[in-house]
Design a protein around this motif. Structure first.
Motif, short mmCIF file in Angstrom:
data_model
loop_
_atom_site.label_atom_id
_atom_site.label_comp_id
_atom_site.label_asym_id
_atom_site.label_seq_id
_atom_site.Cartn_x
_atom_site.Cartn_y
_atom_site.Cartn_z
N TYR A 119 53.10 45.88 -18.85
CA TYR A 119 54.56 45.95 -19.56
C TYR A 119 55.20 44.67 -18.64
O TYR A 119 54.99 44.59 -17.43
N ARG A 165 57.97 43.84 -17.59
CA ARG A 165 58.49 43.79 -16.18
C ARG A 165 58.33 45.20 -15.35
O ARG A 165 59.04 45.51 -14.36
N SER A 213 56.64 45.98 -12.24
CA SER A 213 56.20 45.25 -11.07
C SER A 213 54.53 45.44 -10.63
O SER A 213 53.93 44.35 -10.41
N GLN A 252 60.49 54.37 -7.04
CA GLN A 252 61.12 53.74 -7.80
C GLN A 252 60.68 53.13 -9.13
O GLN A 252 60.91 52.51 -9.88
N ARG A 275 66.87 43.73 -9.10
CA ARG A 275 67.34 44.44 -10.68
C ARG A 275 68.07 45.60 -10.04
O ARG A 275 69.15 45.94 -10.67
O1 LIG Z 1 63.18 49.17 -17.13
C1 LIG Z 1 62.19 49.24 -17.78
O2 LIG Z 1 62.25 48.30 -18.73
C2 LIG Z 1 61.13 50.08 -17.57
C3 LIG Z 1 60.11 50.23 -16.54
C4 LIG Z 1 60.29 49.27 -15.61
O3 LIG Z 1 60.65 48.17 -15.49
C5 LIG Z 1 59.29 49.44 -14.45
C6 LIG Z 1 59.80 50.04 -13.25
O4 LIG Z 1 61.17 49.85 -13.17
C7 LIG Z 1 59.33 50.28 -12.02
C8 LIG Z 1 58.38 48.97 -11.30
O5 LIG Z 1 58.28 48.15 -12.15
O6 LIG Z 1 57.92 49.28 -10.37
#
Ligand SMILES: O=C(O)/C=C\C(=O)CC(=O)CC(=O)O
Length: 212
Positions: A12, A14, A16, A111, A171
């Motif tokens: 995905y 974003r 991490s 998180q 973020r």
């Molecule tokens: O908000 C969004 O678009 C959905 C999920 C993420 O980004 C994934 C995370 O926030 C946790 C991470 O990346 O560690």
């Protein structure tokens, strides 16, 4: 001779942990395909039975590589073929593993999306809390270990773990002024092409309004 199929990253833009895998592929010069998993759309594509068969934890990333599927990010990073992400010196290796685990196991899971969705309206403050708690430990450690990068002057798995966590810190509006060493290292690493081409703003599934 069977032709070697390219690894497939189920990730995905974003996430991490997905970004960590993209950095490693870029640093090692390994071509790969991406099959994006939208963590929000349709209630979260990671929750489908189809994806669960690929990764029972129903999280991203999952990487299909050499006939197996791996999901835990640091194990994926060390399995991808190419220049190693651990230094030759045993002490430096242990420091890289320590810093990587502090981030990947001590901060990120607290998180990640599944957890912050359970936090509801307080997700921002809890995410800040857990990232600050981790960075308060990481800053003095990195003061000891860092040269140009997290451990000495060679890029390692620790650097790959750090940069996406700083992205999440920003973020969740963590005050990065409290962590000058982390900030310096992040800025140095973002100058490197592998950290740029893999950035969340430059992925096939990056939404238009977040695209670089
Ligand atoms: O908000 C969004 O678009 C959905 C999920 C993420 O980004 C994934 C995370 O926030 C946790 C991470 O990346 O560690």
């Amino acid at each position: 001779m069977a032709t070697q199929t390219k690894p497939i990253l189920h990730g995905y833009f974003r996430s991490s942990c997905s970004w960590r895998v993209r950095i490693a592929f870029a640093l090692k010069g390994v071509e790969y395909d991406q099959l994006p998993v939208n963590l929000i759309k349709d209630g979260g594509q990671q929750l489908t039975e189809e994806y669960k068969a690929l990764n029972p934890m129903q999280q991203v990333p999952a990487v299909e590589i050499d006939g197996i599927t791996l999901s835990h990010v640091t194990k994926i990073l060390l399995f991808i073929p190419g220049p190693h992400l651990l230094p030759a010196d045993p002490k430096a290796r242990a420091q890289v593993r320590m810093i990587s685990d502090l981030i990947a196991s001590g901060i990120q899971p607290l998180q990640n999306l599944y957890v912050i969705q359970k936090m509801g309206a307080e997700k921002m403050q809890w995410s800040q809390h857990f990232i600050n708690r981790g960075f308060q430990a990481l800053e003095p450690i990195l003061k000891q270990t860092a040269g140009k990068y997290c451990v000495g002057d060679e890029i390692s798995m620790a650097d790959i773990c750090l940069v996406p966590q700083v992205y999440n810190a920003e973020r969740f509006k963590v005050d990065m002024g409290k962590y000058p060493t982390i900030k310096r290292l992040n800025e140095a690493l973002l100058e490197i092409e592998a950290f740029q081409v893999s950035h969340p703003s430059r992925q096939p599934d990056t939404p238009d309004d977040l695209r670089a």
